[in-house]
Enzyme design. Structure first.
Site, PDB file in Angstrom:
ATOM      1  N   ARG A   7       5.266 -12.571   9.810  1.00 57.76           N
ATOM      2  CA  ARG A   7       5.966 -11.355   9.428  1.00 57.76           C
ATOM      3  C   ARG A   7       7.292 -11.261  10.167  1.00 57.76           C
ATOM      4  O   ARG A   7       7.485 -11.879  11.203  1.00 57.76           O
ATOM      5  CB  ARG A   7       5.120 -10.117   9.674  1.00 57.76           C
ATOM      6  CG  ARG A   7       4.675  -9.900  11.107  1.00 57.76           C
ATOM      7  CD  ARG A   7       3.964  -8.554  11.266  1.00 57.76           C
ATOM      8  NE  ARG A   7       2.992  -8.289  10.235  1.00 57.76           N
ATOM      9  CZ  ARG A   7       2.937  -7.133   9.526  1.00 57.76           C
ATOM     10  NH1 ARG A   7       3.791  -6.175   9.750  1.00 57.76           N
ATOM     11  NH2 ARG A   7       2.019  -6.950   8.630  1.00 57.76           N
ATOM     12  N   GLU A  44       0.874  -1.169   0.000  1.00 56.12           N
ATOM     13  CA  GLU A  44       0.000   0.000   0.000  1.00 56.12           C
ATOM     14  C   GLU A  44       0.914   1.222   0.000  1.00 56.12           C
ATOM     15  O   GLU A  44       1.806   1.316   0.844  1.00 56.12           O
ATOM     16  CB  GLU A  44      -0.886   0.007   1.257  1.00 56.12           C
ATOM     17  CG  GLU A  44      -1.833   1.177   1.217  1.00 56.12           C
ATOM     18  CD  GLU A  44      -2.758   1.273   2.421  1.00 56.12           C
ATOM     19  OE1 GLU A  44      -2.736   0.374   3.281  1.00 56.12           O
ATOM     20  OE2 GLU A  44      -3.489   2.272   2.484  1.00 56.12           O
ATOM     21  N   LYS A  69       4.383   0.764   9.644  1.00 55.07           N
ATOM     22  CA  LYS A  69       4.466   2.008   8.893  1.00 55.07           C
ATOM     23  C   LYS A  69       3.876   3.164   9.693  1.00 55.07           C
ATOM     24  O   LYS A  69       4.358   4.283   9.611  1.00 55.07           O
ATOM     25  CB  LYS A  69       3.735   1.855   7.556  1.00 55.07           C
ATOM     26  CG  LYS A  69       4.596   1.177   6.511  1.00 55.07           C
ATOM     27  CD  LYS A  69       3.990   1.277   5.144  1.00 55.07           C
ATOM     28  CE  LYS A  69       3.087   0.098   4.884  1.00 55.07           C
ATOM     29  NZ  LYS A  69       2.602   0.037   3.503  1.00 55.07           N
TER      30      LYS A  69
HETATM   31  P1  ATP Z   1       2.905  -2.355   8.144  1.00 54.54           P
HETATM   32  O1  ATP Z   1       2.310  -3.318   9.122  1.00 54.54           O
HETATM   33  O2  ATP Z   1       4.374  -2.160   8.312  1.00 54.54           O
HETATM   34  O3  ATP Z   1       2.162  -1.095   8.009  1.00 54.54           O
HETATM   35  P2  ATP Z   1       1.556  -3.455   5.902  1.00 54.54           P
HETATM   36  O4  ATP Z   1       1.289  -4.916   5.945  1.00 54.54           O
HETATM   37  O5  ATP Z   1       0.417  -2.594   6.160  1.00 54.54           O
HETATM   38  O6  ATP Z   1       2.821  -3.122   6.772  1.00 54.54           O
HETATM   39  P3  ATP Z   1       1.697  -3.366   3.070  1.00 54.54           P
HETATM   40  O7  ATP Z   1       2.119  -2.250   2.213  1.00 54.54           O
HETATM   41  O8  ATP Z   1       0.285  -3.782   3.052  1.00 54.54           O
HETATM   42  O9  ATP Z   1       2.168  -3.022   4.527  1.00 54.54           O
HETATM   43  O10 ATP Z   1       2.620  -4.626   2.820  1.00 54.54           O
HETATM   44  C1  ATP Z   1       2.917  -5.144   1.561  1.00 54.54           C
HETATM   45  C2  ATP Z   1       3.295  -6.578   1.694  1.00 54.54           C
HETATM   46  O11 ATP Z   1       4.411  -6.721   2.569  1.00 54.54           O
HETATM   47  C3  ATP Z   1       2.162  -7.395   2.294  1.00 54.54           C
HETATM   48  O12 ATP Z   1       2.029  -8.579   1.555  1.00 54.54           O
HETATM   49  C4  ATP Z   1       2.612  -7.667   3.691  1.00 54.54           C
HETATM   50  O13 ATP Z   1       2.109  -8.877   4.142  1.00 54.54           O
HETATM   51  C5  ATP Z   1       4.129  -7.667   3.565  1.00 54.54           C
HETATM   52  N1  ATP Z   1       4.748  -7.255   4.828  1.00 54.54           N
HETATM   53  C6  ATP Z   1       4.509  -6.137   5.537  1.00 54.54           C
HETATM   54  N2  ATP Z   1       5.207  -6.118   6.681  1.00 54.54           N
HETATM   55  C7  ATP Z   1       5.924  -7.269   6.705  1.00 54.54           C
HETATM   56  C8  ATP Z   1       6.842  -7.859   7.637  1.00 54.54           C
HETATM   57  N3  ATP Z   1       7.170  -7.243   8.773  1.00 54.54           N
HETATM   58  N4  ATP Z   1       7.369  -9.059   7.329  1.00 54.54           N
HETATM   59  C9  ATP Z   1       7.048  -9.675   6.187  1.00 54.54           C
HETATM   60  N5  ATP Z   1       6.197  -9.183   5.267  1.00 54.54           N
HETATM   61  C10 ATP Z   1       5.632  -8.004   5.515  1.00 54.54           C
HETATM   62 MG    MG Z   2      -1.292  -3.995   4.602  1.00 52.79          MG
END
Ligand code: ATP
Ligand code: MG
Length: 565
Positions: A263, A37, A273
Site C-alpha cells: 500500500r 468500502e 480512513k
Molecule cells: P484504509 O486502510 O485507508 O481504511 P481500506 O483498505 O480499508 O483503506 P477499502 O475501501 O477497503 O479501504 O479500499 C479499497 C481498495 O483500495 C482496496 O483494494 C485496498 O487494498 C486499496 N487501498 C486502500 N488503501 C490503500 C493504499 N494506501 N495504497 C494502495 N491501495 C490502497
Molecule cells: Mg478494506
C-alpha cells in the site's frame, strides 16, 4: 534478472498478467475491479489502486469494475458511495455499466453458505466472540475445536435459517467455515462467515439481520463478476489461502487470482480512513475535503489535477515491500503539470504601498504581460499600471543584508512587465512601522528593460492599487509535523503530531484585476508565490484562493537540512 524486467513501466503485476495472457489463461481476458468500502472518502492510496486497476484493464483491453464492498452496514453511508463515484470519475476513469454492490449478492452469498453447510464445510457456532478468540490459539499454539463443530448438517441448516429469520439476538450465533483449527495460518482456523447484526443497511434496509464477512464475500463477488486478477494490498497476503478455499469449495463460475502489492504510505500525513474520520468528526480539520488532508476530494479542492495524481501513481510504481513515499514527490508531479498550463498572474500576499512620485496623477496605462512563457499559445493580457502600486512587504528591506536582491533605500529594481523603480523615501507611522515607499520610475524602461542595459538587483511582482482586487489566500503546510508517526514514540497518538501551522489564512491580499472572473477550480501561478486554485468557498464578491503548492521544493530542502544536522 531478465532483460524485460528493466522495461520502463513493467512491474511484477504486469509480468504476471502478460504470462497469463501468453498461457491463454482466462481465454486471454484481463478483468480487474476496484472494491472500496463506502465507509469514508477515498484518499491518495486508493488513487494508486484505482490507477492500477483501471490502468491495467485499459492497457490490456480488458475491463475494470467498480464494486462497493458494502458488508458492514454500521459504518457505511450513501454520502460515501456518491463521493467515491465522483472521485473515480474525476481521476479520469470510467466503469461504464460495471457498477456493482456486494450487497446485491446477499441472496447468492446466503445460498452458497447453505451449500457449504450441506457439504459439511460450515457450521453454526454458539461460542461468544471472546471464546472464539480464545479457542483460535496463537501463532505458536494450535487452536481448539469448537464444541459445535460436529453439529449435523440438518441442525446447522435449521439454525442458520433461523439466524436469518431473526429468531436469535445479535452475537448469539455465527456461521463458521470448517477448515482446520491446527492450521499454521490463523485465517484458516474456522473463520467466521456470517454474524447476526440488527443494523439497517444503506441499500438493503432491514431485509437482513445477518451479514456476511468481507473475507467470504470478496472472493465470491470477484468470481461472480468474472474478475481475472484480484489486486489487493499486502495485508491480505495471509488471507489468500482462505480466498482460494472459498472458491475451491463452491460452484462458482471462475477462480480469480489474488495478487498483493504494497500500500502507499505518504510522509507527513495519515492515510487510514479511521484516522481521517476521526480528524473530520472531531473537527480537527474542516470536513473530508479540507485541503490539508490526503483525500482525493481535498487534493482536488487544493488544486491538484487528475493528471498529476495519475502521473504520481505511475512514478511510484507497485512493489511487494512497504515504504513511505515522500510528499515532495506528489508536489513535484503537480508542479510539472501546472508549469505547462497554469496562467501566470500577479498577486501580492502581504501588500506594501508604493507611490511613484514622478508618475502623473490620475494616469493609468496598460502594459502587455505574457500569460505563460511555457506555452506561447496562452497569449498575453493587459495589466494596468498607475501612480500607486503594491509590492510584497518582504521585497523591501530597510537594512538589507548582503545579497538582498530586492528593493532598499536608494536601490533600483524592475517591476515585472513594467518599469524600473528606485526607492527614494520610506514613510513610517507613529510606531515606526513602514506604511509606504516613495519611489521614482524610469519612463525609458517600459516593459522592464532599459536601452543602456543597466543591471538591477532583482525583479518584483506588483499590482496597481486602484484596480487591484482584495482576496483571501489560504496557505497550507504539512498536516503532521513528523514524516512518519509510526516510526515515532508508539505511545503517542497521531493527533499529537498535528502541525498547528498547517493552515494560514491571509486576508486583504491584492491581485490583478484579470482575476475578477476566476471561478472555483480555476488554477493559476501567482508569480514567485506558487500555484493557486480558486476555492469552493469563493464567490465573485469574495474571492478565495488555496495555495496548491509552492514554486520551489521547500519540503525537500527541509528534509536535506534535517539530514545534515
Ligand atoms: P484504509 O486502510 O485507508 O481504511 P481500506 O483498505 O480499508 O483503506 P477499502 O475501501 O477497503 O479501504 O479500499 C479499497 C481498495 O483500495 C482496496 O483494494 C485496498 O487494498 C486499496 N487501498 C486502500 N488503501 C490503500 C493504499 N494506501 N495504497 C494502495 N491501495 C490502497
Ligand atoms: Mg478494506
Amino acid at each position: 534478472m531478465a532483460v524485460e524486467d528493466f522495461t520502463p513501466g513493467l512491474n511484477f503485476i504486469r509480468t504476471i498478467i502478460e504470462a497469463d495472457i501468453k498461457a491463454g489463461k482466462n481465454g486471454g481476458r484481463v478483468h480487474t475491479r476496484f472494491p472500496p468500502e463506502p465507509n469514508g472518502y477515498l484518499h491518495i492510496g486508493h488513487a494508486k489502486s484505482i490507477c492500477l486497476n483501471f490502468g491495467l484493464a485499459a492497457e490490456y483491453k480488458g475491463f475494470c469494475n467498480l464494486r462497493f464492498d458494502d458488508t458492514n452496514p454500521g459504518k457505511e453511508d450513501v454520502e460515501y458511495v456518491d463521493s467515491i463515484m465522483a472521485d473515480v470519475r474525476w481521476l479520469g476513469f470510467d466503469w461504464q455499466d460495471r457498477l456493482y454492490y456486494a450487497s446485491d449478492y446477499f441472496e447468492q452469498l446466503y445460498e452458497f453458505a447453505l451449500h457449504l453447510i450441506r457439504s459439511g464445510q460450515a457450521y453454526v457456532c454458539d461460542l461468544t466472540a471472546e471464546q472464539v478468540r480464545q479457542y483460535r490459539g496463537t501463532l505458536t499454539e494450535c487452536g481448539i475445536n469448537s464444541p459445535c463443530r460436529d453439529r449435523s448438517a440438518e441442525e446447522n441448516l435449521d439454525l442458520f435459517q433461523r439466524m436469518r429469520a431473526g429468531e436469535f439476538p445479535d452475537g448469539s450465533y455465527v456461521l463458521r467455515a470448517k477448515i482446520d483449527m491446527a492450521s499454521p495460518n490463523l485465517n484458516m482456523r474456522d473463520p467466521v462467515l456470517y454474524r447476526i447484526r440488527r443494523e439497517s443497511h444503506h441499500r438493503t434496509g432491514d431485509a437482513w439481520c445477518i451479514y456476511p464477512m468481507y473475507d467470504y464475500t470478496h472472493p465470491i463477488s470477484d468470481a461472480l463478476e468474472g474478475v481475472t486478477h484480484s489486486i489487493c494490498t499486502l495485508e491480505f497476503e495471509d488471507h489468500r489461502p482462505f480466498y482460494d478455499w472459498v472458491l475451491d469449495n463452491l460452484p462458482v463460475p471462475c477462480h480469480p487470482q489474488q495478487i498483493e502489492f504494497a500500500r502507499l504510505n505518504l510522509s507527513y500525513t495519515v492515510m487510514s480512513k479511521r484516522k481521517l474520520l476521526e480528524l473530520v468528526d472531531k473537527a480537527l480539520v474542516h470536513g473530508w475535503d479540507d485541503p490539508r488532508l490526503p483525500t482525493i476530494a481535498a487534493l482536488r479542492r487544493r488544486g491538484f489535477t487528475p493528471e498529476a495524481i495519475r502521473n504520481f501513481a505511475e512514478l511510484i510504481g507497485v512493489a511487494k515491500r512497504e515504504s513511505v513515499v515522500d510528499m515532495a514527490l506528489l508536489e513535484h508531479c503537480l508542479r510539472e503539470d501546472l508549469n505547462k498550463r497554469a496562467k501566470r498572474v500577479m498577486a501580492v500576499l502581504r501588500p506594501l504601498k508604493v507611490v511613484i512620485t514622478n508618475y502623473p496623477e490620475g494616469q493609468v496605462e496598460e502594459l502587455d504581460a505574457e500569460n505563460n512563457p511555457e506555452d506561447p499559445a496562452a497569449g498575453t493580457r493587459r495589466l494596468p499600471f498607475s501612480r500607486e502600486l503594491y509590492i510584497e512587504q518582504e521585497d523591501f528591506r530597510e537594512d538589507p543584508p548582503k545579497k538582498f536582491f530586492r528593493l532598499s533605500l536608494g536601490k533600483e529594481i524592475r517591476l515585472k512587465h513594467a518599469y524600473y523603480i528606485r526607492c527614494d523615501e520610506v514613510v513610517k507611522d507613529n510606531n515606526g512601522r513602514i506604511t509606504e515607499l516613495r519611489c521614482s520610475y524610469d519612463p525609458e524602461s517600459r516593459g522592464g528593460w532599459t536601452k543602456d542595459g543597466r543591471k538591477v538587483l532583482g525583479t518584483s511582482h506588483w499590482v496597481s492599487a486602484a484596480q487591484a482586487l482584495d482576496v483571501e489566500v489560504r496557505l497550507y503546510d504539512k498536516l503532521l509535523s513528523v514524516a512518519n508517526p509510526a516510526g515515532e514514540n508508539e505511545e503517542k497518538d497521531f493527533k499529537e503530531y498535528l502541525n498547528p501551522a498547517s493552515l494560514e489564512i491571509v486576508k486583504n491580499c491584492k491581485v490583478e484585476p484579470s482575476l475578477a472572473a476566476a471561478k472555483p477550480g480555476d488554477r493559476f501561478q501567482f508569480l514567485r508565490q506558487g500555484y493557486f486554485c480558486v476555492d469552493s468557498d469563493s464567490s465573485p464578491q469574495a474571492l478565495v484562493f488555496n495555495r496548491s503548492v509552492t514554486l520551489r521544493d521547500s519540503w525537500a530542502k527541509i528534509e536535506k537540512s534535517q539530514q545534515s544536522k
